[in-house]
Design a protein around this motif. Structure first.
Motif, PDB file in Angstrom:
ATOM      1  N   TYR A 265      12.992   4.357  11.575  1.00 42.69           N
ATOM      2  CA  TYR A 265      13.205   3.547  12.876  1.00 42.69           C
ATOM      3  C   TYR A 265      14.347   4.314  13.680  1.00 42.69           C
ATOM      4  N   ARG A 271      11.035   1.135   9.713  1.00 42.72           N
ATOM      5  CA  ARG A 271      10.175   0.402   9.934  1.00 42.72           C
ATOM      6  C   ARG A 271       9.029   0.102   8.833  1.00 42.72           C
ATOM      7  N   ASP A 287      11.858  -4.492   9.130  1.00 43.77           N
ATOM      8  CA  ASP A 287      12.834  -3.491   9.408  1.00 43.77           C
ATOM      9  C   ASP A 287      13.876  -3.444   8.314  1.00 43.77           C
TER      10      ASP A 287
END
Length: 330
Positions: A265, A271, A287
């Protein structure tokens, strides 16, 4: 002490999301605070970069909570799926297996325009943190939290609202997915057009692979998607640079074992798109911190350390169905 200062002090240790992605949510939030279009709305699944995420940019008070990644033996064998034993050796293997299964499924009829989409998305930590926000602040913002939501399948007003370039109605998403090409490269190019990136004025523009993964993620949150279209989406996802898959099932926010398709991410976190290992439906996302780092505080707020393995966001979709009326549950 004013209300916004009190909200700011709840948690100031959350990472700041991409400003381009926050822009639409920020506008909706400020409209609500200023009294324009007072309404109660359900927090989107990707709440770090959407509606409540705007609170981060405006007040630096994201409602995150940290927990530890599942510590069960990563070498344990996963459950058998309808399609056979899971192959989590690579994204191509895992997502290809999912696509093979979905291509054998019968395509149900498209929902009627008068029907509703029922979703239940559970985030126990978010719910706990939300309850800690003073009631007067929740009232002022005209916002509430609920794991249950009902979305009209045919929503003309939302279709005509161009303020959020990531949002598509359930009907729009269904038809976008149904019309996607077979070729993965062409499919990804189409989705990048459907879900455009920022112009660079509010932060760095997304790289091609980052843009593709975000566009895929946004579409996967929609329900329903035709199974043959979902198969094409999974095959395309496996080709995106940087996409991986954990070699074992992980546990989601409700304790279910799920497949985790991953991609970085930012420099400190990844992610994870979660898939049901039995029918390969979208099961949520989370996350995870990949590098221990410190979030600097300000205005007297102490710094916070996020450790490798901490979970910053964990949402589990436990139910999804087409129903005939708002409020109806399957």
């Amino acid at each position: 002490m004013d209300e916004m200062t009190r909200l700011r002090e709840l948690r100031a240790d959350a990472p700041v999301p991409d400003r381009a992605a926050l822009a639409p949510g920020r506008k909706r939030l400020t409209d609500a605070i200023e009294g324009r279009g007072r309404r109660t709305f359900r927090l989107r699944a990707d709440w770090r970069i959407a509606s409540l995420g705007a609170v981060v940019a405006i007040t630096a008070a994201a409602l995150f909570v940290t927990q530890v990644v599942d510590t069960s033996d990563p070498r344990q064998s996963g459950p058998a799926t309808v399609a056979g034993d899971l192959d989590l050796s690579s994204p191509a293997a895992a997502l290809g297996q999912a696509a093979d299964f979905l291509e054998r499924q019968e395509v149900p009829p498209e929902p009627r325009k008068d029907q509703w989409i029922y979703l239940r998305e559970e985030n126990p930590d978010q719910e706990k943190q939300w309850k800690e926000v003073p009631a007067e602040i929740r009232e002022e913002m005209s916002m509430s939290y609920s794991p249950d939501s009902w979305i009209p399948y045919d929503d003309k007003a939302a279709e005509n609202d161009e303020s959020d370039t990531d949002y598509r109605t359930a009907r729009e998403s269904y038809r976008i997915a149904a019309g996607l090409p077979e070729d993965p490269e062409a499919l990804l190019a189409e989705l990048r057009k459907v879900f455009p990136t920022g112009d660079g004025s509010n932060g760095p523009r997304e790289a091609k692979a980052e843009h593709s993964f975000r566009a895929l993620t946004v579409l996967l949150e929609s329900y329903p998607l035709p199974p043959d279209a979902l198969a094409r989406i999974y095959r395309a996802m496996a080709t995106v640079e940087g996409v991986g898959v954990t070699d074992h099932l992980i546990r989601d926010a409700t304790g279910r074992q799920v497949i985790a398709v991953t991609r970085a991410y930012d420099e400190n976190s990844r992610r994870e798109i979660l898939l049901d290992p039995v029918d390969y439906s979208y099961a949520g996302q989370r996350d995870v911190v990949t590098r221990t780092h410190e979030i600097s505080g300000d205005d007297g707020i102490p710094s916070t350390v996020h450790k490798r393995g901490d979970i910053l966001m964990d949402i589990a979709r436990t139910r999804a169905a087409v129903v005939d009326a708002k409020g109806q549950k399957p």
